[in-house]
Write a protein that holds these residues in place. Structure first.
Motif, short mmCIF file in Angstrom:
data_model
loop_
_atom_site.label_atom_id
_atom_site.label_comp_id
_atom_site.label_asym_id
_atom_site.label_seq_id
_atom_site.Cartn_x
_atom_site.Cartn_y
_atom_site.Cartn_z
N TYR A 1 6.57 0.12 1.03
CA TYR A 1 5.47 -0.70 0.49
C TYR A 1 5.25 -1.94 1.37
CZ TYR A 1 2.60 -2.86 -3.22
OH TYR A 1 1.59 -3.42 -3.94
N CYS A 2 6.35 -2.62 1.67
CA CYS A 2 6.25 -3.83 2.51
C CYS A 2 5.75 -3.50 3.91
CB CYS A 2 7.60 -4.52 2.62
SG CYS A 2 8.21 -5.17 1.07
N ARG A 3 6.28 -2.43 4.48
CA ARG A 3 5.88 -2.08 5.84
C ARG A 3 4.43 -1.63 5.88
NH1 ARG A 3 10.16 1.82 8.42
NH2 ARG A 3 9.23 1.11 10.37
N GLN A 4 4.00 -0.93 4.84
CA GLN A 4 2.60 -0.49 4.81
C GLN A 4 1.67 -1.70 4.82
OE1 GLN A 4 -0.62 -0.09 3.34
NE2 GLN A 4 -0.70 1.23 5.16
N ARG A 5 2.15 -2.82 4.31
CA ARG A 5 1.31 -4.02 4.30
C ARG A 5 1.44 -4.82 5.60
NH1 ARG A 5 -0.71 -1.23 1.00
NH2 ARG A 5 -0.80 -1.63 -1.24
N GLY A 6 2.27 -4.30 6.52
CA GLY A 6 2.33 -4.92 7.84
C GLY A 6 3.60 -5.68 8.16
N LEU A 7 4.57 -5.69 7.23
CA LEU A 7 5.80 -6.41 7.52
C LEU A 7 6.75 -5.53 8.33
CD1 LEU A 7 6.73 -8.08 4.11
CD2 LEU A 7 5.27 -8.90 5.92
N PRO A 8 7.24 -6.04 9.46
CA PRO A 8 8.26 -5.30 10.20
C PRO A 8 9.48 -5.08 9.29
CG PRO A 8 7.45 -7.14 11.51
CD PRO A 8 6.89 -7.29 10.12
N GLU A 9 10.23 -4.01 9.55
CA GLU A 9 11.28 -3.60 8.63
C GLU A 9 12.28 -4.72 8.32
OE1 GLU A 9 13.28 -0.03 9.79
OE2 GLU A 9 14.08 0.26 7.78
N GLU A 10 12.68 -5.45 9.38
CA GLU A 10 13.70 -6.49 9.16
C GLU A 10 13.16 -7.60 8.24
OE1 GLU A 10 15.90 -8.20 12.68
OE2 GLU A 10 16.97 -6.38 12.11
N GLU A 11 11.90 -7.93 8.46
CA GLU A 11 11.28 -8.95 7.63
C GLU A 11 11.16 -8.46 6.18
OE1 GLU A 11 7.27 -11.66 7.96
OE2 GLU A 11 7.92 -10.58 9.74
N PHE B 1 -1.56 2.20 -3.40
CA PHE B 1 -0.57 3.12 -3.96
C PHE B 1 -0.98 3.62 -5.34
CE2 PHE B 1 3.45 2.83 -1.37
CZ PHE B 1 2.90 2.11 -0.33
N GLN B 2 -0.65 4.87 -5.56
CA GLN B 2 -0.85 5.45 -6.88
C GLN B 2 0.06 4.73 -7.89
OE1 GLN B 2 -0.39 9.67 -6.85
NE2 GLN B 2 -0.60 9.86 -9.06
N ALA B 3 1.31 4.49 -7.46
CA ALA B 3 2.24 3.74 -8.31
C ALA B 3 2.74 2.53 -7.50
CB ALA B 3 3.42 4.62 -8.71
N PRO B 4 2.03 1.41 -7.59
CA PRO B 4 2.43 0.23 -6.80
C PRO B 4 3.88 -0.17 -7.10
CG PRO B 4 0.25 -0.07 -7.71
CD PRO B 4 0.80 1.16 -8.35
N LYS C 1 -3.14 -2.08 -10.33
CA LYS C 1 -4.23 -1.55 -9.50
C LYS C 1 -5.12 -2.68 -8.98
CE LYS C 1 -2.80 2.61 -9.86
NZ LYS C 1 -3.41 3.75 -10.54
N ARG C 2 -5.35 -3.66 -9.83
CA ARG C 2 -6.13 -4.81 -9.37
C ARG C 2 -5.41 -5.55 -8.25
NH1 ARG C 2 -9.00 -7.59 -14.58
NH2 ARG C 2 -8.86 -5.68 -15.75
N ASN C 3 -4.10 -5.62 -8.40
CA ASN C 3 -3.31 -6.29 -7.37
C ASN C 3 -3.42 -5.54 -6.04
OD1 ASN C 3 -1.66 -8.55 -6.87
ND2 ASN C 3 0.18 -7.27 -6.88
N GLU C 4 -3.47 -4.21 -6.11
CA GLU C 4 -3.67 -3.42 -4.90
C GLU C 4 -5.02 -3.75 -4.27
OE1 GLU C 4 -0.36 -2.29 -4.59
OE2 GLU C 4 -1.30 -0.57 -3.64
N MET C 5 -6.01 -3.89 -5.13
CA MET C 5 -7.35 -4.19 -4.63
C MET C 5 -7.42 -5.60 -4.04
SD MET C 5 -9.17 -1.49 -4.83
CE MET C 5 -7.66 -0.69 -4.36
N LEU C 6 -6.65 -6.52 -4.66
CA LEU C 6 -6.58 -7.88 -4.12
C LEU C 6 -6.01 -7.84 -2.70
CD1 LEU C 6 -6.72 -10.99 -4.33
CD2 LEU C 6 -4.41 -10.92 -5.33
#
Lengths: 497, 261
Positions: A449-459, B84-87, B152-157
């Motif tokens: 989840y974090c990496r998908q948002r752009g955070l490198p793994e260590e961060e 994500f489907q399940a954030p 889901k709103r948080n994902e959209m944010l």
């Protein structure tokens, strides 16, 4: 799971490179001869120009220590310590008499360690700088700088004196306030309390002394920065903090040491005394050299810390962030004597590579309606071993006593260990004791989840770990909370791919 | 643009995607529909680079770059965003801190100046207002204790703050009431433009009345079995997937549950 394999591989590849405080200061030092015997105890006492009663006190401790055995109950393993193969006193030769005379090498050292500039100005004796609340609006922090066996400078002393607060090295307190030292030294941790406390009582060299008078709220954070620099030297810190009735103080200690292949011993004793309605907040950011990836070198940190809530409604709060040391053996405790007194213990302990930590607390409920809270967060990575060991003891007369304990462990990789050893001894029917414990791993979905948002793994790992530890970190004075967060991240450097 | 060719992917050794091909031109929004287990979520995870989703054959490029060779965070920098489907919940990690760290990580990677706390808050508040979110949600831990709709709103944010070039929405509409659904649609529509593409994965046609797709694809058995315009979604709503599953007659209704014969 591939992540785990990667994690372990990288952990193994980590060297001591991550430790950023591992440099050595080249400065002319004076040493006691290697070894430990009565003459060494006398040598230290003489160096410090101590009164006869203190020498007697030390010698008594030494006699006790000789009859004691090193404790073996902690979940830590290490080769036997040769107590004769160490210096018990090491001090810069040109011991400064005043702030103006601080050796430039020492100034450079503290600059490198990131002690705030204002304080350096003070260390250098620049008139006026830092003696007034800073222009940036930041609260000043008073610092006692202990270098190996001696305090080399204490800032803001004069300012604090205006409020009747005594903040100085314990050596100085022995000279200037012998009646206070004599009254309280060993009153919370007696000389024969345990093996390492006895050793400390015999050979302690420096540390800080704080006295907050009745009704005074200390206007700034007090702190002591411990630096081990010399080779083959142990550091034996002794700190004593007394908060008189209705007073309030927040104190922080920090510590670092050079990277060496040898193990160095740090055996400290810290005693806190809180009278009626007094509050002591004691925070530690422990960052001793942890040893390298293979477990070579690092500090052995065997520490006895205990606070006595002597007065009614008094409060002692311990917060510790333990990231360093090869071995940590430490149980900051509270003796809750005063009715309605409060003890707190908030701890984050990280073990990476081959580090071992056996740490926790003891809460002794003696007075009525005494309350204690224990929040322990253990983080293990690499081959680190992390044990929470705690005791909650409620005496028959502690009616209405309450304790809440929460121990959470986070594992990174599959070669580390987390252990929880809580002891509860309740002899009072009306007391209430709660214990919660969890063990978890950093979940793959959290990392993704974090990496998908752009955070490198260590961060990402750093962020998740900081979140895990947040309950404790928020207890730190704000200025240090930021530092501590960075430190957690650095301590885990290389623990993920 | 996104170009997927003959994509095969397996999870735990079990083939899920079996030769999927798809192209989304810049500025286009495509919808993927299909029964449960057809590989919809797998497709979004493969494109975002989740561990455990093994590509065995084929390619996927975005803006000319080989997505499959990149780390998840590199894809994020390129502009790929997965709602994500399940954030996922991150206990103790403040929502504002998380969002700002992510935003600044992307900005840093692109050589842009990082936003300070004040600049960030100002931007976040504007976006939150549009999504009907309160300031209080910034202070809470990421997704911890959030209701389904709040997540889901948080994902959209996050999406509206991070401004992706390719948004993958994995059943973002599931569990939303009609008002929340409209807010989600508004967030996507606000980003629509020549430099934004989206792949909207959904079970239901109702989201697609608010986000009108350029193309609709039906995924079944790991391949796209049918493609068409927005009208295809309506057709499916009426008739279910029975007629479109990969050759085998289906006993499943539209939402994937077995139907009594």
């Amino acid at each position: 799971m591939p992540a785990v394999t990667e994690t372990i591989e990288t952990v193994q590849a980590v060297t001591e490179g991550g430790y950023k405080w591992g440099f050595e200061t080249d400065i002319e030092m004076e040493f006691a001869p290697k070894g430990l015997n009565e003459d060494i105890v006398r040598f230290i006492s003489k160096k410090k120009n101590e009164p006869a009663w203190l020498l007697e006190w030390r010698l008594k401790a030494f006699a006790m220590w000789q009859k004691m055995e090193e404790p073996r109950w902690a979940a830590v393993t290490y080769s036997p310590i040769d107590y004769q193969d160490s210096h018990y006193y090491a001090a810069p030769k040109a011991g400064p008499k005043s702030l103006d005379e601080v050796d430039p090498e020492l100034l450079k050292t503290y600059a490198k360690l990131g002690i705030p500039l204002k304080e350096q100005a003070i260390l250098a004796g620049v008139e006026g700088a830092g003696e007034s609340p800073s222009d940036s609006g930041r609260m000043p922090i008073a610092v006692d700088a202990v270098f190996d066996s001696v305090s080399v400078a204490t800032t803001f002393k004069h300012r604090l004196e205006k409020d009747g607060i005594i903040f100085c090295s314990i050596s100085e307190a022995v000279q200037e306030h012998p009646e206070l030292v004599r009254q309280y030294l060993g009153s919370v941790v007696p000389q024969g309390d345990n093996y390492f406390a006895a050793l400390n009582s015999a050979v302690f060299t420096d540390g800080s002394f704080v006295y907050i008078p009745r009704g005074v709220r200390c206007p700034m954070e007090l702190s002591t920065y411990f630096r081990i620099n010399a080779k083959s030297t142990g550091q034996f810190e002794r700190t004593l903090i007394i908060a008189d009735a209705g007073s309030h103080v927040s104190y922080l200690e920090g510590c670092t040491a050079p990277m060496r292949d040898e193990n160095q011993l740090h055996a400290a004793v810290v005693e806190l005394v809180a009278m009626d309605d007094a509050t002591i907040k004691y925070s530690t950011v422990q960052n001793w050299y942890p040893g390298d990836a293979e477990g070579r070198g690092g500090i052995y940190n065997f520490v006895t810390k205990r606070g006595a809530c002597r007065g009614a409604r008094s409060k002692i709060s311990w917060t510790q962030v333990e990231t360093g040391s090869a071995i940590t053996w430490k149980y900051p405790s509270c003796i809750l004597q005063g009715d309605d007194s409060v003890g707190e213990f908030y701890s984050v302990a990280i073990t990476n590579n081959r580090q071992q930590a056996d740490t926790g607390t003891k809460m002794f409920h003696i007075g009525r309606n005494t309350r204690s809270t224990i929040v322990s967060k253990g983080i293990s990575a690499g081959r680190g071993q992390n044990t929470y060991r705690g005791l909650v003891k409620i005496s028959p007369k502690a009616h209405g006593a309450r304790n809440f304990t929460q121990c959470d462990s986070l594992l990174i990789g599959d070669q580390c260990g987390a252990h929880t050893v809580p002891y509860i001894e309740n002899r009072c029917m009306s007391a209430k004791v709660e214990h919660e414990a969890t063990t978890s791993r950093i979940a793959e979905d959290q990392l993704f989840y974090c990496r998908q948002r752009g955070l490198p793994e260590e961060e990402a790992v750093g962020m998740i770990v900081n979140g895990f530890a947040r309950e404790v970190l928020k207890e730190l004075p704000m200025e240090f909370a930021v530092e501590a967060q960075k430190l957690l991240q650095i301590s885990l450097e290389g623990s993920v791919g | 643009m996104l170009k997927i060719e003959n994509l095969h992917a397996a999870v735990d050794g079990k083939p899920i995607l079996k030769g999927l091909s798809l192209e989304i031109a810049p500025g286009e929004v495509h919808a993927i529909m299909g029964p449960n287990g057809s590989g919809k979520s797998t497709l979004s995870y493969v494109l975002a680079g989740r561990e455990g989703y093994e590509v065995t054959e084929g390619s996927a490029t975005f803006a000319g770059q080989d997505l499959l060779a990149m780390e998840p965070e590199e894809r994020a920098v390129l502009g790929v965003f997965l709602a994500f489907q399940a954030p996922v919940e991150l206990p103790g990690v403040g929502n504002a801190n998380f969002l700002r760290t992510a935003l600044n990580a992307l900005r840093r990677a692109k050589g842009e100046a990082e936003l300070d706390a004040m600049q960030f808050l100002k931007l976040a508040r504007t976006r939150m207002k549009t999504l009907g979110m309160t300031d209080e949600m910034l202070k809470r831990s990421v997704n911890v204790g959030f209701s389904g709709g709040e997540k889901k709103r948080n994902e959209m944010l996050q999406m509206s703050m991070l401004q992706p070039r390719l948004a993958l929405l994995d059943e973002t509409d599931s569990g939303l009431d009609i008002d929340a659904l409209k807010l989600v649609a508004d967030a996507v529509n606000a980003l629509r433009g020549p430099d934004f593409s989206a792949l909207v994965i959904t079970h239901y046609q109702r989201l697609l009345t608010h986000i009108v797709p350029d193309r609709v694809h039906v995924l079944a058995g790991g391949v796209i079995v049918r493609s068409g315009g927005p009208e295809l979604a309506q057709e499916l709503e009426a008739s279910g997937y029975a007629g479109v599953q990969d050759g085998t007659p289906s006993k499943r209704s539209f939402d994937g549950s077995p139907v009594a014969a």
